[in-house]
Design a protein around this motif. Sequence first.
Motif, PDB file in Angstrom:
ATOM      1  N   ALA A 183       0.941  -8.401  -1.186  1.00  0.00           N
ATOM      2  CA  ALA A 183       0.954  -8.638   0.253  1.00  0.00           C
ATOM      3  C   ALA A 183       2.342  -8.510   0.842  1.00  0.00           C
ATOM      4  O   ALA A 183       2.503  -8.239   2.023  1.00  0.00           O
ATOM      5  N   ALA A 184       3.376  -8.699   0.022  1.00  0.00           N
ATOM      6  CA  ALA A 184       4.741  -8.626   0.540  1.00  0.00           C
ATOM      7  C   ALA A 184       5.061  -7.240   1.063  1.00  0.00           C
ATOM      8  O   ALA A 184       5.907  -7.077   1.937  1.00  0.00           O
ATOM      9  N   ALA A 185       4.394  -6.234   0.528  1.00  0.00           N
ATOM     10  CA  ALA A 185       4.644  -4.870   0.979  1.00  0.00           C
ATOM     11  C   ALA A 185       3.922  -4.556   2.269  1.00  0.00           C
ATOM     12  O   ALA A 185       4.133  -3.509   2.857  1.00  0.00           O
ATOM     13  N   GLY A 186       3.040  -5.473   2.722  1.00  0.00           N
ATOM     14  CA  GLY A 186       2.251  -5.192   3.901  1.00  0.00           C
ATOM     15  C   GLY A 186       3.084  -4.981   5.136  1.00  0.00           C
ATOM     16  O   GLY A 186       2.711  -4.241   6.035  1.00  0.00           O
ATOM     17  N   GLY A 187       4.238  -5.640   5.223  1.00  0.00           N
ATOM     18  CA  GLY A 187       5.101  -5.458   6.374  1.00  0.00           C
ATOM     19  C   GLY A 187       6.060  -4.308   6.232  1.00  0.00           C
ATOM     20  O   GLY A 187       6.870  -4.068   7.116  1.00  0.00           O
ATOM     21  N   PHE A 188       6.014  -3.602   5.099  1.00  0.00           N
ATOM     22  CA  PHE A 188       6.871  -2.455   4.836  1.00  0.00           C
ATOM     23  C   PHE A 188       8.348  -2.787   5.052  1.00  0.00           C
ATOM     24  O   PHE A 188       9.041  -2.103   5.807  1.00  0.00           O
ATOM     25  N   PRO A 189       8.857  -3.854   4.430  1.00  0.00           N
ATOM     26  CA  PRO A 189      10.267  -4.210   4.647  1.00  0.00           C
ATOM     27  C   PRO A 189      11.222  -3.123   4.195  1.00  0.00           C
ATOM     28  O   PRO A 189      12.332  -3.017   4.725  1.00  0.00           O
ATOM     29  N   GLU A 190      10.815  -2.298   3.220  1.00  0.00           N
ATOM     30  CA  GLU A 190      11.717  -1.245   2.743  1.00  0.00           C
ATOM     31  C   GLU A 190      12.015  -0.216   3.827  1.00  0.00           C
ATOM     32  O   GLU A 190      13.039   0.472   3.775  1.00  0.00           O
ATOM     33  N   LEU A 191      11.125  -0.099   4.819  1.00  0.00           N
ATOM     34  CA  LEU A 191      11.358   0.854   5.899  1.00  0.00           C
ATOM     35  C   LEU A 191      12.503   0.422   6.808  1.00  0.00           C
ATOM     36  O   LEU A 191      13.059   1.241   7.541  1.00  0.00           O
ATOM     37  N   ARG A 192      12.866  -0.863   6.779  1.00  0.00           N
ATOM     38  CA  ARG A 192      13.939  -1.361   7.632  1.00  0.00           C
ATOM     39  C   ARG A 192      15.266  -1.453   6.888  1.00  0.00           C
ATOM     40  O   ARG A 192      16.242  -2.003   7.403  1.00  0.00           O
ATOM     41  N   GLU A 193      15.312  -0.914   5.683  1.00  0.00           N
ATOM     42  CA  GLU A 193      16.552  -0.897   4.890  1.00  0.00           C
ATOM     43  C   GLU A 193      17.415   0.283   5.321  1.00  0.00           C
ATOM     44  O   GLU A 193      16.939   1.418   5.388  1.00  0.00           O
ATOM     45  N   HIS A 194      18.695   0.019   5.587  1.00  0.00           N
ATOM     46  CA  HIS A 194      19.614   1.090   5.959  1.00  0.00           C
ATOM     47  C   HIS A 194      20.947   0.901   5.246  1.00  0.00           C
ATOM     48  O   HIS A 194      21.250  -0.181   4.725  1.00  0.00           O
ATOM     49  N   GLY A 195      21.743   1.965   5.239  1.00  0.00           N
ATOM     50  CA  GLY A 195      22.957   1.978   4.434  1.00  0.00           C
ATOM     51  C   GLY A 195      23.988   0.932   4.811  1.00  0.00           C
ATOM     52  O   GLY A 195      24.774   0.502   3.966  1.00  0.00           O
ATOM     53  N   ASP A 196      23.988   0.488   6.087  1.00  0.00           N
ATOM     54  CA  ASP A 196      25.025  -0.448   6.519  1.00  0.00           C
ATOM     55  C   ASP A 196      24.908  -1.809   5.852  1.00  0.00           C
ATOM     56  O   ASP A 196      25.851  -2.597   5.886  1.00  0.00           O
ATOM     57  N   THR A 197      23.751  -2.108   5.233  1.00  0.00           N
ATOM     58  CA  THR A 197      23.573  -3.385   4.535  1.00  0.00           C
ATOM     59  C   THR A 197      23.779  -3.247   3.027  1.00  0.00           C
ATOM     60  O   THR A 197      23.544  -4.203   2.294  1.00  0.00           O
TER      61      THR A 197
ATOM     62  N   ARG B 186      20.845   3.407  -1.367  1.00  0.00           N
ATOM     63  CA  ARG B 186      19.614   3.353  -2.151  1.00  0.00           C
ATOM     64  C   ARG B 186      18.686   4.487  -1.728  1.00  0.00           C
ATOM     65  O   ARG B 186      18.554   4.789  -0.547  1.00  0.00           O
ATOM     66  N   ALA B 187      18.025   5.090  -2.695  1.00  0.00           N
ATOM     67  CA  ALA B 187      17.046   6.125  -2.364  1.00  0.00           C
ATOM     68  C   ALA B 187      15.616   5.628  -2.513  1.00  0.00           C
ATOM     69  O   ALA B 187      14.696   6.220  -1.960  1.00  0.00           O
ATOM     70  N   ASP B 188      15.426   4.517  -3.239  1.00  0.00           N
ATOM     71  CA  ASP B 188      14.060   4.068  -3.502  1.00  0.00           C
ATOM     72  C   ASP B 188      13.384   3.456  -2.288  1.00  0.00           C
ATOM     73  O   ASP B 188      12.190   3.154  -2.326  1.00  0.00           O
ATOM     74  N   THR B 189      14.093   3.264  -1.180  1.00  0.00           N
ATOM     75  CA  THR B 189      13.449   2.805   0.046  1.00  0.00           C
ATOM     76  C   THR B 189      12.961   3.972   0.897  1.00  0.00           C
ATOM     77  O   THR B 189      12.310   3.757   1.922  1.00  0.00           O
ATOM     78  N   PHE B 190      13.279   5.190   0.497  1.00  0.00           N
ATOM     79  CA  PHE B 190      12.740   6.374   1.156  1.00  0.00           C
ATOM     80  C   PHE B 190      11.430   6.757   0.464  1.00  0.00           C
ATOM     81  O   PHE B 190      11.433   6.993  -0.753  1.00  0.00           O
ATOM     82  N   PRO B 191      10.312   6.801   1.178  1.00  0.00           N
ATOM     83  CA  PRO B 191       9.052   7.198   0.533  1.00  0.00           C
ATOM     84  C   PRO B 191       9.186   8.552  -0.155  1.00  0.00           C
ATOM     85  O   PRO B 191       9.673   9.526   0.421  1.00  0.00           O
ATOM     86  N   GLY B 192       8.773   8.593  -1.422  1.00  0.00           N
ATOM     87  CA  GLY B 192       8.854   9.832  -2.190  1.00  0.00           C
ATOM     88  C   GLY B 192      10.027   9.892  -3.132  1.00  0.00           C
ATOM     89  O   GLY B 192      10.150  10.844  -3.903  1.00  0.00           O
TER      90      GLY B 192
END
Length: 543
Positions: free
Chosen positions: A201-215, A505-511
Amino acid sequence: MIGERLGRLTVVLGGQKSGKSGLAARRAAASGRPVVVVAPAVVRDDEFRARVERHQADRPSHWRTLETFDLAAAVNQAGPGAFVLVDALDTWLAEAMESAGLFIGDDVPDPAARAAAENRLVAELTTFAGTVARSDAEVLVIAGQPGLGVHAGGPGARFYVDLHGRCVQTLCAAADEALLVVGGRVVRLEEDAARPVGGAAAAGGFPELREHGDTQVPAGTVDLAVNVELGPPAWLAERLRSAVDGLAAYPDDRPARAAAAARHGRPAEECLVVNGAAETFWLIAQVLRPRLAACVHPSFTEPEAALRAAGVPVVRVPRDPARGWLLDPSSVPADADLVVLGRPDNPTGALDPVATVAALTRPGRTVVVDEAFAEFLDDADGVAGRRDLAGVVSVRSLTKLWGLAGLRVGYLVGPEPLVARLTSGRQPWSCNSLALTALEALAGAEDERRERAEDVARRRAGLVGELRHVPGLRVWDTHANFVLVQGAMPGLRERLLVHGLAARRADTFPGLDDRAVRVAVRDQATNSRLVAALHAIMGEVRA
């Protein structure tokens, strides 16, 4: 391998003839995966038999059907990378109740049998959800909503409705996504913010989509994660300092809007100044509300995050690493009325031909081209100047090349009616006066833009050439100020951190997965340090 995905569970809710089956079929067809339909039903009458036959006739002939009530086993039997469509929870539940001696009707269920059946079925669904999470399948369960419509009033029927509700809640608690279909329109159901979230369920909000390099730059490390050039140039900094004296006045975006539009040979009415390119994606999602959006990946994830936040169904369209990450336009679902792609793409650096963008256009479809990195091209006009491409919106950013990420400077160009619609859907004074000053100044700084882009191209060519000599490292051509690299081992970012280098990180990019990282093009000394670190890392792996 690049493209590995964890199991994903979607629950589609809706009443009779709501359009949920059509949505499920479109998602299955658009997934690009082998489709397996799980049919948990026993045919007992001619009308139901005819209904089943109609459904089967409507499905593509290459779809496989499994007639089983063991949902967890069906996921395992479907095969690697399958799209599993469970059609439907209602029939599974009805048959499960009947097999337990509980009938939908006027009979009063035995309390002990009722409790035992309820616990057993919830346990089966929990096992099923766990199997999905551990698989590489994409699983969609069609579930009705009998409690919303007319239903039989006997004790057995009421028990069915109650048990159906508990089963749906069990599945939705574990699902990555829950959708409600009403009249063919889709609403994405948000999670209860007060409920603890964990596991699938933690993936339901797609938090990885809000990951960016500045963090992703720990203190004391060299920043290779943020793909912004040093800046701004001294003359622009001075102009911004002078503009501070006018901050008492409300911002007037008309001069900057006209300058940006003129840069691409367009009237001002076809341009909208935005608070950084990212604002465009949220504005488009909230205002356009497409029926089905196709996001081309791997790519900048804010467009998908914005669309999902607006409740828009999203299909991910993969780029092919074997083709240099170039997009095959035929892989985009025909019924997607919004398509989003990057050009040049982030993080792959791929540059799709304009012909690819043209092939995506069709009546009723909006094609959003993220051209945030077009400033690094020899010809920075990109598709922004192509007024002949119907329904195409170009999203531009001046923060990358000019070192203005903190100022949020961007704009979009597109068809006038669409620009007017987006304009009407945003708050007033969205862009501050300093950003407008910068945009107006930079829209006419083509000679310096070209010089900056050429400098980046020289440094990039040198870095890519050295990276290609690192044994075991995969490197792709790129047209921006970053390079995507892939090693043979997981955790490449963490291995670089040991050397004091913070890659994106590249693993937050789908694919993509954690064997890949995106690294910014820096000065020669920093680039050489990166190459040396990768030689050492790859050498350790080979040893």
